[in-house]
Design an enzyme around this catalytic site. Structure first.
Site, PDB file in Angstrom:
ATOM      1  N   SER A 143       1.043  -1.358  -0.035  1.00  0.00           N
ATOM      2  CA  SER A 143      -0.110  -0.212   0.020  1.00  0.00           C
ATOM      3  C   SER A 143       1.343   1.640  -0.137  1.00  0.00           C
ATOM      4  CB  SER A 143      -0.869   0.277   1.012  1.00  0.00           C
ATOM      5  OG  SER A 143      -1.856   0.925   1.605  1.00  0.00           O
ATOM      6  N   GLU A 248      -2.079  -1.774  -7.938  1.00  0.00           N
ATOM      7  CA  GLU A 248      -3.081  -2.573  -7.471  1.00  0.00           C
ATOM      8  C   GLU A 248      -3.350  -1.100  -6.969  1.00  0.00           C
ATOM      9  OE1 GLU A 248      -4.187  -2.179  -4.030  1.00  0.00           O
ATOM     10  OE2 GLU A 248      -1.680  -1.728  -3.012  1.00  0.00           O
ATOM     11  N   HIS A 318      -5.133  -5.067  -1.747  1.00  0.00           N
ATOM     12  CA  HIS A 318      -5.974  -4.858  -0.600  1.00  0.00           C
ATOM     13  C   HIS A 318      -7.093  -5.977  -0.606  1.00  0.00           C
ATOM     14  CE1 HIS A 318      -3.625  -0.836  -0.600  1.00  0.00           C
ATOM     15  NE2 HIS A 318      -4.022  -0.890   1.159  1.00  0.00           N
TER      16      HIS A 318
END
Length: 348
Positions: A143, A248, A318
């Site tokens: 992330s 992502e 995630h």
């Protein structure tokens, strides 16, 4: 503060240079020689740090420590692990100091980031990259930790690891991957989506979609799309020529995914890469308006003209079960099979 609002504010602050309290940026270097970390051994000590957002629930620190211990490791917590300054886990100097100290401590064999959020980009000018070059060791997270993966690899050549954060999900899939990657003896690792059988006649979960067929090999780089594009124009992005790009994201509507993909196109990234894989875009549903492009349409628009192997749907992002990928290692992508396979050693 929402992710996109934070990034806009950060960009304005960075443009002010030292006036806003940020030191001068590191120089953009020629691509450094690839640097491999040492493999972990059961019983090794790892450093737990929080280079991004603060953690409100103190039990998260306990969960992270216990997860590492359950994996057979001992833990040293960063001095400022539980600090807080606004939404951040301490000041920029404190968070950078924890990272630098973990790399400088010979007793620490790997660095684990407790969580993402936002804020890692703020400490990039404060990282001691020469110290990291002299003490190569694995660093794990995803992330917002995308900022660290890209900056450390761009500045030092170190292979890092994109995967679960310390306080994230350590289900059997993730725990087994951790052991396989860090404790295993296999020279080649294959990443293939787990197929979960249900009563349905057709497998629907964890399916991949081939965007353009074929195979390609190259060093694997990328991460969170929002964080990656926020580093545009800085010396903290690697050279994308002949690389495989993985992406992502979470909580971004399709029009914003389109905007960020166009940023990568305008940067020249997409025309340089040899292959592409998109993981999961969690909670990326459109909300009203006059209509929306779908994520599939957006990816087709940018990738089909390139005629490079590409697929989407990998277990990256995630999601509870996620791949633990060697960032910067040479990998072969098979867009038809939906697999990634390492082509070389990822440890010394």
């Amino acid at each position: 503060m929402k992710k996109r609002t934070f990034i806009k504010t950060l960009s304005l602050g960075l443009g002010m240079g030292t006036v806003a309290g940020f030191p001068a940026s590191a120089a953009r270097l020629a691509p450094p020689k690839k640097l491999l970390p040492k493999r972990l051994q059961p019983g090794d000590r790892v450093g737990l740090i929080s280079p991004s957002a603060a953690t409100a629930d103190r039990m998260e620190f306990t969960y992270a420590r216990e997860a590492m211990e359950a994996l057979g490791l001992s833990v040293k917590e960063g001095k400022y692990l539980s600090s807080r300054r606004g939404h951040l886990a301490g000041s920029d100097a404190e968070r950078a100091e924890d990272l630098n100290e973990m790399f400088g401590d010979k007793r620490i064999k790997a660095v684990v980031c407790i969580r993402g959020g936002s804020g890692a980009a703020r400490i990039l000018p404060l990282i001691d990259y020469e110290l990291i070059r002299k003490n190569p060791k694995p660093i794990l997270g995803y992330s917002d930790i995308t900022a660290l993966h890209n900056a450390i690899h761009a500045q030092t050549g170190l292979v890092t690891f994109h995967g679960p954060n310390g306080s994230g999900s350590w289900n059997p899939f993730n725990a087994n991957q951790f052991r396989s990657v860090f404790f295993g003896k296999e020279n080649r690792l294959t990443y293939r989506n787990e197929v979960e059988e249900t009563e349905d006649l057709v497998v629907k979960k964890n399916r991949i979609r081939t965007i353009y067929p074929g195979k390609a090999s190259g060093d694997l780089v990328g991460g969170n799309l929002t964080v990656l594009t926020a580093l545009a124009g800085s010396p903290y992005l690697p050279d994308f020529k002949n690389k495989l790009l993985f992406l992502e994201d979470i909580g971004e509507e399709p029009y914003r995914i389109d905007r960020m993909m166009s940023t990568l196109m305008l940067m020249g990234v997409l025309k340089e890469i040899k292959g592409f894989v998109f993981g999961q875009c969690t909670d990326c549903d459109p909300s009203g308006g006059y209509g929306n492009l779908t994520i599939d349409q957006i990816l087709d628009d940018y990738l089909l003209p390139l005629r490079i192997p590409a697929y989407r749907g990998a277990m990256i992002g995630h999601v509870p079960k996620q791949f633990l990928l060697p960032f910067g290692a040479k990998v072969t992508l098979d867009a038809d099979a939906g697999t990634l396979e390492t082509d070389e050693a990822i440890f010394q």
